[in-house]
Write an enzyme that holds these catalytic residues in place. Structure first.
Site, PDB file in Angstrom:
ATOM      1  N   TYR A  42      -1.887  -0.529  10.957  1.00  0.00           N
ATOM      2  CA  TYR A  42      -1.993  -1.192   9.644  1.00  0.00           C
ATOM      3  C   TYR A  42      -0.780  -0.871   8.779  1.00  0.00           C
ATOM      4  O   TYR A  42      -0.087  -1.775   8.281  1.00  0.00           O
ATOM      5  CB  TYR A  42      -3.287  -0.758   8.931  1.00  0.00           C
ATOM      6  CG  TYR A  42      -3.293  -1.068   7.449  1.00  0.00           C
ATOM      7  CD1 TYR A  42      -3.267  -2.388   6.988  1.00  0.00           C
ATOM      8  CD2 TYR A  42      -3.312  -0.033   6.498  1.00  0.00           C
ATOM      9  CE1 TYR A  42      -3.255  -2.673   5.629  1.00  0.00           C
ATOM     10  CE2 TYR A  42      -3.308  -0.317   5.134  1.00  0.00           C
ATOM     11  CZ  TYR A  42      -3.275  -1.631   4.704  1.00  0.00           C
ATOM     12  OH  TYR A  42      -3.259  -1.915   3.360  1.00  0.00           O
ATOM     13  N   THR A  62       0.817  -1.206   0.000  1.00  0.00           N
ATOM     14  CA  THR A  62       0.000   0.000   0.000  1.00  0.00           C
ATOM     15  C   THR A  62       0.857   1.265   0.000  1.00  0.00           C
ATOM     16  O   THR A  62       2.008   1.237   0.467  1.00  0.00           O
ATOM     17  CB  THR A  62      -0.905  -0.007   1.253  1.00  0.00           C
ATOM     18  OG1 THR A  62      -1.457   1.278   1.449  1.00  0.00           O
ATOM     19  CG2 THR A  62      -0.122  -0.364   2.512  1.00  0.00           C
ATOM     20  N   ASP A  63       0.278   2.359  -0.477  1.00  0.00           N
ATOM     21  CA  ASP A  63       0.968   3.655  -0.395  1.00  0.00           C
ATOM     22  C   ASP A  63       1.035   4.160   1.046  1.00  0.00           C
ATOM     23  O   ASP A  63       1.798   5.083   1.347  1.00  0.00           O
ATOM     24  CB  ASP A  63       0.295   4.705  -1.298  1.00  0.00           C
ATOM     25  CG  ASP A  63      -1.158   5.006  -0.941  1.00  0.00           C
ATOM     26  OD1 ASP A  63      -1.718   4.349  -0.041  1.00  0.00           O
ATOM     27  OD2 ASP A  63      -1.738   5.912  -1.576  1.00  0.00           O
ATOM     28  N   GLU A  64       0.238   3.565   1.948  1.00  0.00           N
ATOM     29  CA  GLU A  64       0.183   4.087   3.322  1.00  0.00           C
ATOM     30  C   GLU A  64       1.506   3.886   4.060  1.00  0.00           C
ATOM     31  O   GLU A  64       1.745   4.517   5.084  1.00  0.00           O
ATOM     32  CB  GLU A  64      -0.985   3.447   4.080  1.00  0.00           C
ATOM     33  CG  GLU A  64      -2.293   3.690   3.350  1.00  0.00           C
ATOM     34  CD  GLU A  64      -3.551   3.376   4.157  1.00  0.00           C
ATOM     35  OE1 GLU A  64      -3.502   3.409   5.392  1.00  0.00           O
ATOM     36  OE2 GLU A  64      -4.578   3.110   3.513  1.00  0.00           O
ATOM     37  N   LYS A  69       2.265  -3.267   7.333  1.00  0.00           N
ATOM     38  CA  LYS A  69       2.540  -3.460   5.899  1.00  0.00           C
ATOM     39  C   LYS A  69       3.975  -3.036   5.579  1.00  0.00           C
ATOM     40  O   LYS A  69       4.663  -3.684   4.780  1.00  0.00           O
ATOM     41  CB  LYS A  69       1.545  -2.674   5.046  1.00  0.00           C
ATOM     42  CG  LYS A  69       0.126  -3.219   5.046  1.00  0.00           C
ATOM     43  CD  LYS A  69      -0.024  -4.606   4.437  1.00  0.00           C
ATOM     44  CE  LYS A  69       0.214  -4.628   2.938  1.00  0.00           C
ATOM     45  NZ  LYS A  69      -0.112  -5.992   2.381  1.00  0.00           N
TER      46      LYS A  69
HETATM   47  P1  NAD Z   1      -9.371  -7.478   2.168  1.00  0.00           P
HETATM   48  O1  NAD Z   1      -9.341  -7.233   3.638  1.00  0.00           O
HETATM   49  O2  NAD Z   1     -10.632  -7.207   1.408  1.00  0.00           O
HETATM   50  O3  NAD Z   1      -8.983  -9.013   1.862  1.00  0.00           O
HETATM   51  C1  NAD Z   1      -7.956  -9.660   2.544  1.00  0.00           C
HETATM   52  C2  NAD Z   1      -8.138 -11.161   2.297  1.00  0.00           C
HETATM   53  O4  NAD Z   1      -7.050 -11.834   2.957  1.00  0.00           O
HETATM   54  C3  NAD Z   1      -9.429 -11.733   2.885  1.00  0.00           C
HETATM   55  O5  NAD Z   1     -10.032 -12.590   1.949  1.00  0.00           O
HETATM   56  C4  NAD Z   1      -8.961 -12.506   4.103  1.00  0.00           C
HETATM   57  O6  NAD Z   1      -9.801 -13.616   4.415  1.00  0.00           O
HETATM   58  C5  NAD Z   1      -7.572 -12.932   3.685  1.00  0.00           C
HETATM   59  N1  NAD Z   1      -6.665 -13.178   4.826  1.00  0.00           N
HETATM   60  C6  NAD Z   1      -6.499 -12.398   5.932  1.00  0.00           C
HETATM   61  N2  NAD Z   1      -5.574 -12.951   6.733  1.00  0.00           N
HETATM   62  C7  NAD Z   1      -5.143 -14.091   6.128  1.00  0.00           C
HETATM   63  C8  NAD Z   1      -4.178 -15.063   6.453  1.00  0.00           C
HETATM   64  N3  NAD Z   1      -3.479 -15.007   7.608  1.00  0.00           N
HETATM   65  N4  NAD Z   1      -3.974 -16.100   5.596  1.00  0.00           N
HETATM   66  C9  NAD Z   1      -4.697 -16.189   4.445  1.00  0.00           C
HETATM   67  N5  NAD Z   1      -5.626 -15.281   4.097  1.00  0.00           N
HETATM   68  C10 NAD Z   1      -5.842 -14.239   4.915  1.00  0.00           C
HETATM   69  O7  NAD Z   1      -8.158  -6.641   1.582  1.00  0.00           O
HETATM   70  P2  NAD Z   1      -7.992  -5.969   0.157  1.00  0.00           P
HETATM   71  O8  NAD Z   1      -8.561  -4.597   0.193  1.00  0.00           O
HETATM   72  O9  NAD Z   1      -8.439  -6.913  -0.862  1.00  0.00           O
HETATM   73  O10 NAD Z   1      -6.413  -5.821   0.099  1.00  0.00           O
HETATM   74  C11 NAD Z   1      -5.599  -6.855  -0.445  1.00  0.00           C
HETATM   75  C12 NAD Z   1      -4.144  -6.456  -0.306  1.00  0.00           C
HETATM   76  O11 NAD Z   1      -3.928  -5.233  -1.008  1.00  0.00           O
HETATM   77  C13 NAD Z   1      -3.701  -6.210   1.136  1.00  0.00           C
HETATM   78  O12 NAD Z   1      -2.400  -6.726   1.277  1.00  0.00           O
HETATM   79  C14 NAD Z   1      -3.704  -4.698   1.262  1.00  0.00           C
HETATM   80  O13 NAD Z   1      -2.746  -4.263   2.201  1.00  0.00           O
HETATM   81  C15 NAD Z   1      -3.326  -4.274  -0.140  1.00  0.00           C
HETATM   82  N6  NAD Z   1      -3.852  -2.963  -0.567  1.00  0.00           N
HETATM   83  C16 NAD Z   1      -5.170  -2.653  -0.400  1.00  0.00           C
HETATM   84  C17 NAD Z   1      -5.637  -1.417  -0.859  1.00  0.00           C
HETATM   85  C18 NAD Z   1      -7.086  -1.035  -0.732  1.00  0.00           C
HETATM   86  O14 NAD Z   1      -7.440   0.128  -1.042  1.00  0.00           O
HETATM   87  N7  NAD Z   1      -7.975  -1.936  -0.356  1.00  0.00           N
HETATM   88  C19 NAD Z   1      -4.746  -0.524  -1.456  1.00  0.00           C
HETATM   89  C20 NAD Z   1      -3.403  -0.888  -1.614  1.00  0.00           C
HETATM   90  C21 NAD Z   1      -2.971  -2.122  -1.171  1.00  0.00           C
HETATM   91  P1  TYD Z   2     -10.852   3.815   4.189  1.00  0.00           P
HETATM   92  O1  TYD Z   2     -11.813   3.408   3.120  1.00  0.00           O
HETATM   93  O2  TYD Z   2     -10.973   3.202   5.543  1.00  0.00           O
HETATM   94  O3  TYD Z   2      -9.377   3.635   3.595  1.00  0.00           O
HETATM   95  P2  TYD Z   2      -7.941   4.139   4.203  1.00  0.00           P
HETATM   96  O4  TYD Z   2      -8.098   4.475   5.630  1.00  0.00           O
HETATM   97  O5  TYD Z   2      -7.113   2.930   3.976  1.00  0.00           O
HETATM   98  O6  TYD Z   2      -7.541   5.326   3.368  1.00  0.00           O
HETATM   99  O7  TYD Z   2     -10.978   5.375   4.355  1.00  0.00           O
HETATM  100  C1  TYD Z   2     -10.781   6.258   3.264  1.00  0.00           C
HETATM  101  C2  TYD Z   2     -10.850   7.664   3.804  1.00  0.00           C
HETATM  102  O8  TYD Z   2     -12.197   7.921   4.245  1.00  0.00           O
HETATM  103  C3  TYD Z   2      -9.971   7.877   5.020  1.00  0.00           C
HETATM  104  O9  TYD Z   2      -9.434   9.199   4.971  1.00  0.00           O
HETATM  105  C4  TYD Z   2     -10.929   7.749   6.191  1.00  0.00           C
HETATM  106  C5  TYD Z   2     -12.227   8.264   5.627  1.00  0.00           C
HETATM  107  N1  TYD Z   2     -13.471   7.663   6.181  1.00  0.00           N
HETATM  108  C6  TYD Z   2     -14.519   8.481   6.606  1.00  0.00           C
HETATM  109  O10 TYD Z   2     -14.448   9.722   6.548  1.00  0.00           O
HETATM  110  N2  TYD Z   2     -15.654   7.883   7.099  1.00  0.00           N
HETATM  111  C7  TYD Z   2     -15.783   6.522   7.193  1.00  0.00           C
HETATM  112  O11 TYD Z   2     -16.825   6.026   7.691  1.00  0.00           O
HETATM  113  C8  TYD Z   2     -14.700   5.697   6.740  1.00  0.00           C
HETATM  114  C9  TYD Z   2     -14.776   4.195   6.807  1.00  0.00           C
HETATM  115  C10 TYD Z   2     -13.551   6.316   6.231  1.00  0.00           C
END
Ligand code: NAD
Ligand code: TYD
Length: 352
Positions: free
Chosen positions: A158, A132-134, A162
């Site tokens: 989180y 992630t960019d975070e 990561k």
């Molecule tokens: P998500 O929470 O929707 O899905 C995570 C999946 O991993 C779930 O299906 C969960 O059951 C599985 N999981 C959790 N712990 C596990 C373990 N110990 N062993 C096997 N499976 C396990 O997450 P996402 O949004 O799909 O993100 C996927 C990846 O992309 C993550 O690594 C996250 O850090 C990264 N990412 C997410 C975003 C975003 O905006 N969602 C952006 C950049 C990077």
């Molecule tokens: P989120 O979807 O949780 O992603 P991330 O924290 O990984 O960026 O949140 C996106 C942005 O929206 C973040 O700045 C937090 C804000 N947010 C709200 O303002 N209200 C909400 O109920 C949630 C879940 C997030």
């Protein structure tokens, strides 16, 4: 065959569906099915022999080597993680366990397998770590977007977990030669997004007549990328990325949260107007800010564009419209998700 971890989650699920829509190479999908894992996302693959689903933990040092030996994947794409910042604030332990210890165990299982492969298979093997960019921390309004050379400066449990996993992946390449690639992507949105994250939460709360909770002043900026563009970027990196390299992935779509919420409200006003004729924006409610809330993320994806020719297909306007439409059209998926653990979480988070 490829091994996808976390392939029942939001991005992993989209990746598996897109992969098998475009290729006949089978997918071994290893997912623990935490609250965020949802097999209904993969219903279309229920009778598809190209998809092998195994419920299990990336940190299981008995199961993972067995799977690697049995299926001999040519690559691992590691999506599995605990991924929600707010959950990491309430309970960081699972984040440390899966994102750090789990990644470490997975790397060790993969290293054991990879180092025993014949030369040609060992040379072709890839481990793609999806991050992630975070990990880069928070930007001031005038700062340049994150480049791959920015130092890691994570601020939440989180992002710290990561960042730790990124460092482990890097070290397994430098020390052991494991052929890794890391992607650091901005905020994703799109189909199958678990509705505790901002965009699906706002869509579903709006339709349910509930408040639309905006943290603090709503001026925090995120750089939104349509999930299918992220999946395409990962396919590019797997196919042609330089081993040991990291690639930033982003949509050049910086938006303050409040703008995102208003955009969703306007699309819903058009596609599914409220029965009383009032705008959905009247449901917006400002709530207490997230502790340590990062103010701005922005990604410079020049390396990925220049080296691998990737660029996003969706603008924010086209992607958000597709996303709202998807949630309107997929009530069965939504109602399945909005039961059980999700409700408990919503109660804990918003009714206090
Ligand atoms: P998500 O929470 O929707 O899905 C995570 C999946 O991993 C779930 O299906 C969960 O059951 C599985 N999981 C959790 N712990 C596990 C373990 N110990 N062993 C096997 N499976 C396990 O997450 P996402 O949004 O799909 O993100 C996927 C990846 O992309 C993550 O690594 C996250 O850090 C990264 N990412 C997410 C975003 C975003 O905006 N969602 C952006 C950049 C990077
Ligand atoms: P989120 O979807 O949780 O992603 P991330 O924290 O990984 O960026 O949140 C996106 C942005 O929206 C973040 O700045 C937090 C804000 N947010 C709200 O303002 N209200 C909400 O109920 C949630 C879940 C997030």
């Amino acid at each position: 065959m490829i091994l996808v971890t976390g392939g029942a989650g939001f991005i992993g699920g989209n990746f598996v569906l897109d992969w098998l829509a475009a290729s006949d190479e089978p997918v071994l999908n290893l997912d623990k099915l935490t609250y965020a894992g949802n097999l209904q996302t993969l219903t279309a693959l229920e009778h598809d022999a190209r998809h092998v689903f195994v419920r299990g933990d990336i940190g299981d040092t008995a199961l993972v080597p067995q799977l690697l030996a049995r299926y001999r994947p040519r690559a691992v794409i590691n999506f599995a993680a605990e991924s929600h910042v707010d959950r990491s604030i309430h309970g960081p332990s699972d984040f440390i366990q899966t994102n750090i210890v789990g990644t470490f165990n997975l790397l060790e299982s993969v290293r054991g397998h990879w180092s025993a492969l014949p030369d040609d298979e060992r040379a072709a093997f890839r481990f793609v770590h999806v991050s992630t960019d975070e990990v880069y921390g928070s930007l001031a309004p005038d700062d340049a977007p994150f480049r791959e050379t920015n130092p890691h400066a994570p601020n939440s449990p989180y992002s710290a977990s990561k960042a730790a996993s990124d460092h482990l992946v890097r070290a397994w390449h430098h020390t052991y030669g494991l052929p890794v690639l890391t992607t650091n992507c901005s905020n994703n949105y799109g189909p199958y997004h678990f509705p505790e994250k901002l965009i699906p939460l706002v869509i579903l709360n709006a339709l349910a007549g509930k408040p639309l909770p905006v943290y603090g002043d709503g001026q925090q900026v995120r750089d939104w990328l349509y999930v299918k563009d992220h999946c395409a970027a990962i396919r590019c990196v797997l196919g042609a990325g330089q081993v040991g390299q990291t690639y930033n992935v982003g949509g050049w779509n910086e938006k303050p949260n409040l703008d995102v919420v208003h955009t969703i409200c306007r699309i819903l006003d058009e596609l599914r107007p409220r029965a009383d004729g009032q705008p959905y924006a009247s449901q917006i409610t400002f709530v207490t800010d997230r502790p340590g809330h990062d103010r701005r993320y922005a990604i410079d994806a020049t390396r990925l564009a220049d080296e691998l020719g990737w660029k996003p297909e969706e603008t924010f306007d086209s992607g958000i419209r597709k996303t709202v439409t998807w949630y309107l059209d997929n009530e069965a998926w939504v109602s399945n998700v909005t039961s059980g653990a999700y409700r408990d979480w919503i109660a804990q988070q918003y009714e206090r």
